[in-house]
Design an enzyme around this catalytic site. Structure first.
Site, PDB file in Angstrom:
ATOM      1  CE1 TYR A 120      36.792  25.888  50.443  1.00  0.00           C
ATOM      2  CE2 TYR A 120      38.391  24.191  49.909  1.00  0.00           C
ATOM      3  CZ  TYR A 120      37.984  25.513  49.880  1.00  0.00           C
ATOM      4  OH  TYR A 120      38.779  26.448  49.274  1.00  0.00           O
ATOM      5  CE1 TYR A 155      40.327  21.112  48.028  1.00  0.00           C
ATOM      6  CE2 TYR A 155      41.684  21.381  46.084  1.00  0.00           C
ATOM      7  CZ  TYR A 155      40.594  20.833  46.713  1.00  0.00           C
ATOM      8  OH  TYR A 155      39.764  19.995  46.014  1.00  0.00           O
ATOM      9  NE  ARG A 186      43.118  27.116  43.891  1.00  0.00           N
ATOM     10  CZ  ARG A 186      42.419  28.184  44.222  1.00  0.00           C
ATOM     11  NH1 ARG A 186      41.223  28.059  44.733  1.00  0.00           N
ATOM     12  NH2 ARG A 186      42.908  29.388  44.034  1.00  0.00           N
ATOM     13  CG  HIS A 190      41.974  29.509  48.103  1.00  0.00           C
ATOM     14  ND1 HIS A 190      42.689  28.330  48.093  1.00  0.00           N
ATOM     15  CD2 HIS A 190      40.681  29.154  47.896  1.00  0.00           C
ATOM     16  CE1 HIS A 190      41.869  27.317  47.886  1.00  0.00           C
ATOM     17  NE2 HIS A 190      40.648  27.792  47.773  1.00  0.00           N
TER      18      HIS A 190
END
Ligand code: DHB
Ligand code: FE
Length: 312
Positions: free
Chosen positions: A165, A199, A220, A223
């Site tokens: 990110y 992620y 994860r 998303h």
């Protein structure tokens, strides 16, 4: 016995920590801390925690705080989802219509992303652009009665091709893969981006250290996060999931929800989408967000979780 005033048993020590010879303080803080300290005293005794184990844990907590990863641990140990479950339960009990399922904010939101009206290109300034499939997501923001919500401000953010990110991951531009979109008069929004991959928690970090001790993975599924704000409506924090991901039903942060998995149409013709910089067939997902009616000022507070909590 002459003077035993400073000799404690486990029980009398706990009583002194929590309640003996102290001023009023803040009753709520005192009640919560007293309960947590009592539970920890009990755990240390019943599990026969050694001094080395205790101090290793204290060292780990210090390193966790210094690394800025507390929000990763709260998610991974289920606390973020627990808070969502409790809010869902409170709504059900009060008979408040659900709207789009809430999903955790996660620790990686950044305020101040560029704002545009109606549509945005999330991967405009991103190295991700051109590295994967183009996704266009579009739909409306609706209220609890199914009416469009005009001029809602939607924040959307997601990871790049390496699962990183912007702001938290080296090498990304300031607001890369982060945009704000204002819905039009009919409540419409649309945006283009590059489909994100999954992620994983940072390797060689306090978080990964604990997760490997616990035998847990730190993945994860792919998303995209959303935070949607409009006066009079309850601020909506949620995520959508990309179908087909290996971890879609095994999210380390427990944030995926059945109602949030996109239905993706493949090879959609670019006609009508030129303003989003597409000139070849792309993936499209239609998704309407439904906001809940705000019943209190707090419900419609536009801030994200930490700012809301600490009044920043
Ligand atoms: C974490 C990362 C995310 O991208 C997210 O959405 C939630 C949690 C984490 O690292 O804990
Ligand atoms: Fe995330």
């Amino acid at each position: 016995m002459s003077n035993q005033k400073n000799e404690f048993t486990q029980q009398s020590l706990l009583e002194h920590v929590n309640s003996v010879k102290i001023a009023d303080g803040n009753p709520r803080a005192r009640a919560i801390v007293a309960r947590i300290v009592a539970d920890l005293f009990k755990a240390i005794d019943e599990l026969d925690v050694s001094p080395d184990e205790f101090w290793a844990a204290a060292d780990w907590l210090g390193r966790l705080g210094a690394s800025g990863q507390i929000g990763l641990i709260t998610a991974g140990l289920g606390f973020d989802r627990l808070l969502d479950i409790r809010m869902d339960e409170a709504d059900a009990k009060a008979g408040i219509a659900a709207g789009t399922p809430r999903a955790i904010e996660g620790p990686l939101y950044v305020p101040g992303a560029p704002l545009s009206k109606g549509e945005a290109v999330l991967d405009d300034d991103s190295d991700t652009r051109g590295t994967g499939k183009v996704l266009i997501m579009e739909g409306r923001v609706l209220d609890h009665a199914g009416q469009p919500v005009a001029n809602a401000i939607m924040d959307a953010w997601h990871a790049n091709k390496d699962g990183g990110y912007s702001h938290f991951f080296p090498g990304l531009k300031e607001f890369e893969l982060r945009r704000k979109i204002e819905t039009d008069a009919q409540g419409n929004y649309r945006f283009r981006t590059t489909l994100p991959p999954g992620y994983a928690i940072p390797p060689n970090s306090p978080t990964s250290e604990l997760f490997s001790l616990l035998g847990r993975h730190g993945h994860r599924p792919a998303h995209i996060h959303f935070h949607i704000v409009k006066e009079g409506h309850r601020t909506l924090t949620t995520q959508i999931n990309i179908p087909g991901d290996t971890y879609i039903d095994d999210d380390f942060a427990f944030a995926t929800r059945d109602g949030l998995v996109l239905k993706i149409e493949h090879d959609v013709s670019p006609a009508g989408y030129e303003s989003l910089g597409v000139d070849a067939p792309f993936e499209r997902a239609k998704f309407d967000f439904v906001m809940q009616l705000a019943l209190t000022e707090r419900d419609t507070d536009p801030r994200t979780r930490i700012a809301r909590a600490v009044g920043a």
